[in-house]
Design a protein around this motif. Structure first.
Motif, PDB file in Angstrom:
ATOM      1  N   GLU A 123      14.403  61.337  23.241  1.00 14.74           N
ATOM      2  CA  GLU A 123      13.524  60.403  23.940  1.00 14.74           C
ATOM      3  C   GLU A 123      14.077  58.982  23.876  1.00 14.74           C
ATOM      4  OE1 GLU A 123       9.467  60.576  22.792  1.00 14.74           O
ATOM      5  OE2 GLU A 123       9.246  62.714  23.199  1.00 14.74           O
ATOM      6  N   GLU A 124      14.612  58.591  22.715  1.00 11.83           N
ATOM      7  CA  GLU A 124      15.150  57.232  22.563  1.00 11.83           C
ATOM      8  C   GLU A 124      16.361  57.008  23.457  1.00 11.83           C
ATOM      9  OE1 GLU A 124      14.174  55.797  18.066  1.00 11.83           O
ATOM     10  OE2 GLU A 124      15.777  57.262  18.315  1.00 11.83           O
ATOM     11  N   ILE A 125      17.273  57.985  23.491  1.00 14.45           N
ATOM     12  CA  ILE A 125      18.472  57.842  24.328  1.00 14.45           C
ATOM     13  C   ILE A 125      18.088  57.889  25.803  1.00 14.45           C
ATOM     14  CG2 ILE A 125      20.597  59.015  25.015  1.00 14.45           C
ATOM     15  CD1 ILE A 125      21.042  59.693  22.079  1.00 14.45           C
ATOM     16  N   ALA A 126      17.131  58.753  26.155  1.00 12.34           N
ATOM     17  CA  ALA A 126      16.679  58.818  27.545  1.00 12.34           C
ATOM     18  C   ALA A 126      16.054  57.498  27.975  1.00 12.34           C
ATOM     19  CB  ALA A 126      15.670  59.950  27.694  1.00 12.34           C
ATOM     20  N   GLU A 127      15.307  56.879  27.073  1.00 10.71           N
ATOM     21  CA  GLU A 127      14.678  55.586  27.381  1.00 10.71           C
ATOM     22  C   GLU A 127      15.734  54.508  27.638  1.00 10.71           C
ATOM     23  OE1 GLU A 127      13.075  52.510  24.346  1.00 10.71           O
ATOM     24  OE2 GLU A 127      11.372  53.798  24.806  1.00 10.71           O
ATOM     25  N   ALA A 128      16.765  54.468  26.780  1.00  6.89           N
ATOM     26  CA  ALA A 128      17.803  53.448  26.917  1.00  6.89           C
ATOM     27  C   ALA A 128      18.630  53.654  28.180  1.00  6.89           C
ATOM     28  CB  ALA A 128      18.706  53.454  25.687  1.00  6.89           C
ATOM     29  N   ARG A 129      18.887  54.900  28.516  1.00  3.02           N
ATOM     30  CA  ARG A 129      19.784  55.186  29.636  1.00  3.02           C
ATOM     31  C   ARG A 129      19.058  55.361  30.964  1.00  3.02           C
ATOM     32  NH1 ARG A 129      25.109  58.452  27.711  1.00  3.02           N
ATOM     33  NH2 ARG A 129      25.375  57.403  25.706  1.00  3.02           N
ATOM     34  N   GLY A 130      17.734  55.526  30.915  1.00  7.72           N
ATOM     35  CA  GLY A 130      16.993  55.735  32.141  1.00  7.72           C
ATOM     36  C   GLY A 130      17.243  57.090  32.748  1.00  7.72           C
ATOM     37  N   VAL A 131      17.309  58.119  31.885  1.00  9.98           N
ATOM     38  CA  VAL A 131      17.567  59.489  32.332  1.00  9.98           C
ATOM     39  C   VAL A 131      16.478  60.410  31.791  1.00  9.98           C
ATOM     40  CG1 VAL A 131      20.060  59.098  32.446  1.00  9.98           C
ATOM     41  CG2 VAL A 131      19.054  59.990  30.341  1.00  9.98           C
ATOM     42  N   PRO A 132      16.318  61.604  32.357  1.00 12.16           N
ATOM     43  CA  PRO A 132      15.303  62.539  31.865  1.00 12.16           C
ATOM     44  C   PRO A 132      15.638  63.054  30.472  1.00 12.16           C
ATOM     45  CG  PRO A 132      16.016  63.126  34.089  1.00 12.16           C
ATOM     46  CD  PRO A 132      16.976  62.109  33.579  1.00 12.16           C
ATOM     47  N   VAL A 133      14.621  63.286  29.665  1.00 11.71           N
ATOM     48  CA  VAL A 133      14.800  63.863  28.334  1.00 11.71           C
ATOM     49  C   VAL A 133      15.231  65.319  28.471  1.00 11.71           C
ATOM     50  CG1 VAL A 133      13.659  64.439  26.154  1.00 11.71           C
ATOM     51  CG2 VAL A 133      13.048  62.343  27.368  1.00 11.71           C
ATOM     52  N   GLY A 134      16.206  65.718  27.648  1.00  9.50           N
ATOM     53  CA  GLY A 134      16.580  67.128  27.579  1.00  9.50           C
ATOM     54  C   GLY A 134      17.383  67.639  28.749  1.00  9.50           C
ATOM     55  N   LYS A 135      18.013  66.744  29.520  1.00  7.55           N
ATOM     56  CA  LYS A 135      18.880  67.175  30.613  1.00  7.55           C
ATOM     57  C   LYS A 135      20.265  66.549  30.427  1.00  7.55           C
ATOM     58  CE  LYS A 135      15.451  68.113  34.194  1.00  7.55           C
ATOM     59  NZ  LYS A 135      15.058  67.873  35.614  1.00  7.55           N
ATOM     60  N   ASP A 136      21.301  67.262  30.882  1.00  6.43           N
ATOM     61  CA  ASP A 136      22.661  66.733  30.764  1.00  6.43           C
ATOM     62  C   ASP A 136      22.741  65.342  31.380  1.00  6.43           C
ATOM     63  OD1 ASP A 136      23.505  69.034  29.554  1.00  6.43           O
ATOM     64  OD2 ASP A 136      24.457  69.885  31.330  1.00  6.43           O
ATOM     65  N   CYS A 137      23.394  64.442  30.658  1.00 11.62           N
ATOM     66  CA  CYS A 137      23.551  63.057  31.110  1.00 11.62           C
ATOM     67  C   CYS A 137      25.013  62.856  31.500  1.00 11.62           C
ATOM     68  CB  CYS A 137      23.142  62.099  29.994  1.00 11.62           C
ATOM     69  SG  CYS A 137      23.271  60.365  30.426  1.00 11.62           S
ATOM     70  N   VAL A 138      25.278  62.704  32.793  1.00 12.30           N
ATOM     71  CA  VAL A 138      26.643  62.672  33.309  1.00 12.30           C
ATOM     72  C   VAL A 138      27.098  61.241  33.564  1.00 12.30           C
ATOM     73  CG1 VAL A 138      28.173  63.440  35.153  1.00 12.30           C
ATOM     74  CG2 VAL A 138      26.318  64.933  34.367  1.00 12.30           C
ATOM     75  N   SER A 139      28.278  60.926  33.057  1.00 10.64           N
ATOM     76  CA  SER A 139      28.927  59.641  33.333  1.00 10.64           C
ATOM     77  C   SER A 139      30.198  59.945  34.113  1.00 10.64           C
ATOM     78  CB  SER A 139      29.257  58.921  32.021  1.00 10.64           C
ATOM     79  OG  SER A 139      29.918  57.701  32.270  1.00 10.64           O
ATOM     80  N   PRO A 140      30.208  59.724  35.441  1.00 10.14           N
ATOM     81  CA  PRO A 140      31.381  60.081  36.255  1.00 10.14           C
ATOM     82  C   PRO A 140      32.613  59.284  35.859  1.00 10.14           C
ATOM     83  CG  PRO A 140      29.446  59.621  37.620  1.00 10.14           C
ATOM     84  CD  PRO A 140      29.132  59.136  36.242  1.00 10.14           C
ATOM     85  N   ALA A 141      33.766  59.785  36.273  1.00  3.49           N
ATOM     86  CA  ALA A 141      35.010  59.067  35.989  1.00  3.49           C
ATOM     87  C   ALA A 141      35.126  57.806  36.825  1.00  3.49           C
ATOM     88  CB  ALA A 141      36.204  59.981  36.242  1.00  3.49           C
TER      89      ALA A 141
END
Length: 508
Positions: free
Chosen positions: A238-256
């Motif tokens: 939840e904390e990382i999702a809050e900081a990154r603005g992404v859904p909790v519990g889903k893969d968080c992709v950072s493109p190249a």
């Protein structure tokens, strides 16, 4: 009494016997199958190897990426202990490991006690006065909440900035009011829409916070240039999702690659948009130099469009990260020295250096190292792992396993408990202050008024055991406007011809 010892003997040996039987019949590991129980000593020694090497086997100068003496210097300064070295240098002054700065017969003891660097081009409404040593980009998620809070509290106490890293601006970055540089990567964490694309509205909401002093577009980083990443769903709390603005519990992709631009002109237009949306704060880029013509393409785009970046941070291939593919960290990216010289020459050669500030990041840990970078064109320096050492990092090389023993590079709450924020924040501030004092001592010894007066001719490098030369006899340093007046007369003629403002591709 005999019965007691017999029972204790059974308690000790029966589990080992059962483990040996298991090893004998399992079919995953050949060594354990052929040498039950005994083969496990190999794995034990593998686990203990980093610690034995660091504390027993290695000499003071052998460790990598930072040797014992380098770490000891940071620890001593962070703790406020004596940082002097007895009995002369341990370096072989007739080998390639020895470089030196030319001192003066007349040291300048009246040099200012402190310097700061004003960052902001003529197009910047809110320039920022930066310290000469700041905390490099390290994201929440890579570092623990306690580590982020200690770094920010130290930055607030020492009046220097704390780069958020590309993982978003978390509540922990804001916990103690230290100046922030908000890094925006290709994932647009903290300023993305539901589809993962850049959101101007979300960016403006955060960028206009007073604590955010500058914005940094991350094009690449030294440890893994040209590489994106995926934070697995299991790690998106939840904390990382809050900081990154992404859904909790889903893969968080950072493109190249970034999706907001694909050309040098597009990059500059986006940078100008970010500057407007932030209320006029400095906007710059961070990159590890790869193909030189791409750097020259950005320079050509600035000259053709009139849009200026406010600063450029050059990250060296020796830079660090929590985890990176070994092929990229070992074989991709330009080391800081060569990268810094190239970007310096691009800006100076195009008559842009007066407006655009240049920062250096890559294994910075001492005043002497900072002085070398200033001599190559840097206006300030950023450090990452050195500040981790000031927090208590022991270079256990466990950053990627979530098992950091010092609670710095882990999300494990029990391991984070050992990192006491107020105590470590003081160490962060002390290290930064003592390192800047070390830089001043170098400037004084060289008879100069400021570190910006250090030039390549002050830096000497060994060619072999019998020869040494000033570094400007080894590398080429362009005069102002050389790329405009006569590019064919420079060593960069071919790269300049290949560069085009309209594309990062090579010109036909």
């Amino acid at each position: 009494m005999f019965a007691i010892w017999w029972r204790w003997g059974l308690i000790a040996t029966v589990p080992l016997l059962l483990l040996a039987v298991w090893d004998f019949f399992q079919d995953e590991h050949t060594l354990r199958r052929n040498y039950p129980l005994l083969a496990r000593v190999r794995w034990l020694m593998e686990d203990l190897r980093p610690y034995a090497r660091a504390y027993v086997v290695e000499s003071d100068l052998e460790g990598r990426p930072f040797n014992h003496d380098e770490r000891a210097l940071v620890y001593a300064r962070a703790k406020g202990e004596l940082d002097s070295h007895p009995f002369g240098t341990e370096l072989d002054v007739y080998s390639a490991e020895y470089e030196w700065l030319a001192h003066s017969i007349v040291p300048n003891e009246t040099a200012p006690a402190e310097w700061r660097c004003d960052v902001g081009s003529s197009q910047c409404a809110k320039p920022y006065s930066a310290s000469l040593l700041n905390i490099s980009a390290m994201s929440f998620g890579s570092l623990s909440a306690n580590a982020i809070m200690a770094l920010n509290k130290g930055a607030a106490a020492g009046n220097f900035y704390h780069d958020t890293g590309e993982g978003g601006l978390s509540r922990y970055h804001r916990s103690h009011g230290g100046d922030l540089v908000w890094e925006i990567g290709s994932g647009y964490f903290g300023c993305r829409d539901d589809d993962g694309r850049f959101s101007p509205e979300r960016f403006a909401d955060t960028a206009q916070i007073d604590q955010v002093k500058m914005v940094e577009i991350k094009l690449s980083q030294g440890a893994k240039p040209g590489h994106g990443g995926v934070l697995p769903a299991s790690k998106v709390s939840e904390e990382i999702a809050e900081a990154r603005g992404v859904p909790v519990g889903k893969d968080c992709v950072s493109p190249a690659a970034h999706s907001t631009f694909s050309t040098p002109v597009g990059l500059l237009e986006w940078a100008a948009q970010l500057r407007d949306l932030s209320g006029g704060k400095p906007v710059g880029i961070k990159l590890c130099v790869g193909q030189p013509h791409e750097v020259f393409a950005i320079v050509k785009a600035m000259r053709e469009t009139g849009i200026r970046l406010d600063y450029i941070v050059v990250d060296g291939a020796e830079g660090g990260t929590g985890a990176a593919p070994v092929e990229l960290s070992n074989r991709v990216g330009t080391p800081l020295r060569e990268g810094l010289i190239l970007v310096r020459n691009a800006l100076v050669g195009a008559s842009l250096k007066d407006e655009i500030r240049l920062a250096a990041a890559g294994k910075v840990h001492s005043g002497a190292g900072m002085a070398m970078n200033f001599g190559l064109g840097a206006d300030w320096c950023n450090a990452g792992r050195a500040f981790m050492f000031s927090l208590g990092c022991v270079q256990s090389m466990r950053c990627h396993e979530d098992t950091c023993p010092t609670g710095i590079a882990t999300q494990d709450a029990t391991r984070q408990r050992g990192l006491v924020v107020p105590d470590k924040a003081e160490r962060v501030a002390r290290f930064q202050r003592a390192t800047l004092h070390g830089l001043r001592e170098m400037v004084v010894a060289m008879g100069l008024e400021s570190p910006w007066q250090i030039t390549p001719c002050h830096i000497n490098e060994r060619l072999d055991s019998a020869r040494a030369a000033p570094i400007d006899d080894i590398y080429g340093f362009l005069e102002d406007g050389a790329l405009i007046a006569d590019p064919d007369a420079t060593a960069y003629a071919r790269c300049w011809q290949l560069a085009q403002a309209a594309s990062f591709q090579r010109a036909a």
